[in-house]
Motif scaffolding. Structure first.
Motif, short mmCIF file in Angstrom:
data_model
loop_
_atom_site.label_atom_id
_atom_site.label_comp_id
_atom_site.label_asym_id
_atom_site.label_seq_id
_atom_site.Cartn_x
_atom_site.Cartn_y
_atom_site.Cartn_z
N SER A 123 53.88 17.07 102.09
CA SER A 123 53.93 16.46 103.42
C SER A 123 55.27 16.78 104.06
O SER A 123 56.32 16.74 103.41
N ALA A 124 55.24 17.10 105.35
CA ALA A 124 56.46 17.46 106.06
C ALA A 124 56.39 16.97 107.50
O ALA A 124 55.32 16.82 108.08
N SER A 125 57.58 16.72 108.06
CA SER A 125 57.72 16.33 109.46
C SER A 125 58.68 17.31 110.11
O SER A 125 59.81 17.48 109.66
N PHE A 126 58.23 17.98 111.18
CA PHE A 126 59.03 18.98 111.88
C PHE A 126 59.41 18.45 113.26
O PHE A 126 58.55 18.19 114.09
N GLY A 153 53.35 10.95 103.04
CA GLY A 153 52.30 11.44 102.14
C GLY A 153 52.14 10.64 100.88
O GLY A 153 51.11 10.76 100.19
N THR A 154 53.13 9.82 100.52
CA THR A 154 53.05 9.03 99.29
C THR A 154 52.49 7.63 99.54
O THR A 154 52.25 6.90 98.58
N GLN A 155 52.28 7.25 100.78
CA GLN A 155 51.80 5.91 101.07
C GLN A 155 50.31 5.79 100.76
O GLN A 155 49.52 6.65 101.16
N PRO A 156 49.92 4.74 100.04
CA PRO A 156 48.51 4.60 99.63
C PRO A 156 47.53 4.67 100.79
O PRO A 156 46.47 5.29 100.67
N ILE A 157 47.86 4.04 101.92
CA ILE A 157 46.92 4.04 103.04
C ILE A 157 46.72 5.46 103.58
O ILE A 157 45.61 5.86 103.95
N PHE A 158 47.81 6.25 103.57
CA PHE A 158 47.66 7.63 104.03
C PHE A 158 46.93 8.48 103.00
O PHE A 158 46.10 9.32 103.35
N GLN A 159 47.21 8.27 101.72
CA GLN A 159 46.53 9.04 100.68
C GLN A 159 45.03 8.80 100.71
O GLN A 159 44.23 9.72 100.50
N ALA A 199 51.35 5.55 112.23
CA ALA A 199 51.91 4.30 111.73
C ALA A 199 52.62 4.50 110.39
O ALA A 199 53.64 3.87 110.12
N CYS A 200 52.08 5.39 109.55
CA CYS A 200 52.70 5.67 108.25
C CYS A 200 54.00 6.46 108.42
O CYS A 200 55.00 6.19 107.75
N ALA A 201 53.97 7.46 109.30
CA ALA A 201 55.11 8.36 109.44
C ALA A 201 56.18 7.84 110.37
O ALA A 201 57.37 8.10 110.17
N LEU A 202 55.76 7.12 111.41
CA LEU A 202 56.69 6.71 112.46
C LEU A 202 56.44 5.25 112.85
O LEU A 202 56.04 4.96 113.98
N PRO A 203 56.66 4.33 111.93
CA PRO A 203 56.37 2.92 112.25
C PRO A 203 57.16 2.41 113.43
O PRO A 203 56.71 1.52 114.15
#
Length: 257
Positions: A59-62, A100-106, A134-138
Motif C-alpha cells: 500500500s502506498a500514498s503518493f 493497508g494494514t487496517q482490518p476494515i480496509f483489508q 476514512a482509513c487513509a485520511l481520517p
C-alpha cells in the motif's frame, strides 16, 4: 507501460476516481491528485524518481506533484485518486502507507481481489471510496454538509456540463462576490473552481467515450480544445493515456463531487 491483461473498471466522480485494473501504471509521472494504491493480489514495486531504488510494498500514498513509478508485474491494483484540501496534502508521499494494514480496509480489499470488482456499481464504488479515504485520511472526514450556495453552483455546473461556467457567472448566480465565492468553493469542496471544472470536463469526456464516441468527438463534446488537450489532461490526472479507457468498463457520476 504494461497493458492490462484482463478488463479493469473505472469509476469517476468530479474530484475523485477509483481504478481497479492490472498493471495500469508503470511509467514515471506526476499529477495533481492525491493517489492511494493497493496491491490486491500481491505486493508491487514503487519508486519516486528514475534514479531511486525500488521499494516493495502493498500500500502506498503518493502526494500531488510527486513523480512516481509503479511496477505491478501484471498484478491487480486498486487506485484511488482524490483532490484533497491543502492540509491533507501536506502529509506527503508514503511508500509503506498504513491504511493497508487496517482490518476494515483489508476486508474491503479482499472482496475485490477475486474479480468481484467486475460486479461493482456506483453505490458500491462510493462505499469503497469513502471507506478507503476514512482509513487513509481520517483527518479529511467531515460531517458538515455543503453550503447551499455551493450546492446551487454545483447543480449549475452539472446542468451546463461546465460550458460557459466561470467564477464570475457562478458567483453572480449565488449572490456573492467572485473572490468570496471562489474562496468558499475551495473551502467547501477541497479544490479550486478551475480544478473542479477540469474534472467536470473529464467526467463528460469519459461519459462520451462510455457512450460510444471516439476520442476526438469526446474531447470536443466535453469542452477541450482538441484531442491533444484532453489527452494531456487525462494523463496529468490519471497517469495513463486516455486510450486505456477502451480497455475498461466505465461508470461515472456527473451530478456530485
Amino acid at each position: 507501460m504494461k497493458l492490462p491483461q484482463q478488463p479493469g473498471r473505472l469509476f469517476l466522480w468530479r474530484g475523485a476516481a477509483l481504478v481497479i485494473s492490472p498493471g495500469i501504471d508503470s511509467s514515471l509521472h506526476t499529477h495533481f491528485a492525491l493517489q492511494l494504491t493497493y496491491g490486491l493480489e500481491r505486493p508491487f514495486r514503487a519508486r519516486l524518481q528514475a534514479d531511486h531504488d525500488w521499494t516493495e510494498t502493498r500500500s502506498a500514498s503518493f502526494a500531488p506533484h510527486d513523480a512516481h513509478q509503479i511496477d505491478s508485474d501484471g498484478g491487480m491494483l486498486a487506485h484511488l485518486f482524490l483532490e484533497m484540501p491543502e492540509a491533507v496534502k501536506l502529509s506527503g508521499t508514503d511508500l509503506r502507507a498504513a491504511f493497508g494494514t487496517q482490518p476494515i480496509f483489508q476486508a474491503l480489499a479482499a472482496s475485490l481481489s477475486d474479480n468481484r470488482h467486475q460486479l461493482l456499481d456506483m453505490a458500491a464504488a462510493l462505499h469503497i471510496r469513502q471507506t478507503w479515504q476514512a482509513c487513509a485520511l481520517p483527518q479529511s472526514q467531515t460531517s458538515a454538509s455543503l453550503d447551499s450556495r455551493i450546492l446551487s453552483a454545483l447543480d449549475a455546473i452539472a446542468a451546463s456540463h461546465g460550458a460557459d461556467c466561470n467564477g464570475e457567472s457562478l458567483a453572480r448566480l449565488v449572490h456573492l462576490s467572485e473572490s468570496r465565492f471562489t474562496h468558499l468553493f475551495r473551502q467547501q469542496t477541497g479544490m479550486s473552481l478551475s480544478r473542479y471544472l477540469l474534472w467536470s470536463r473529464m467526467v463528460d469526456a469519459v461519459a462520451a467515450v462510455a457512450q460510444g464516441n471516439n476520442m476526438t468527438a469526446a474531447a470536443h463534446a466535453s469542452g477541450f480544445a482538441d484531442l491533444a488537450h484532453m489527452s494531456r489532461t487525462f494523463r496529468s490526472m490519471m497517469g495513463v493515456a486516455p486510450s486505456e479507457l477502451h480497455r475498461m468498463a466505465i461508470a461515472f457520476k456527473q451530478d456530485a463531487i
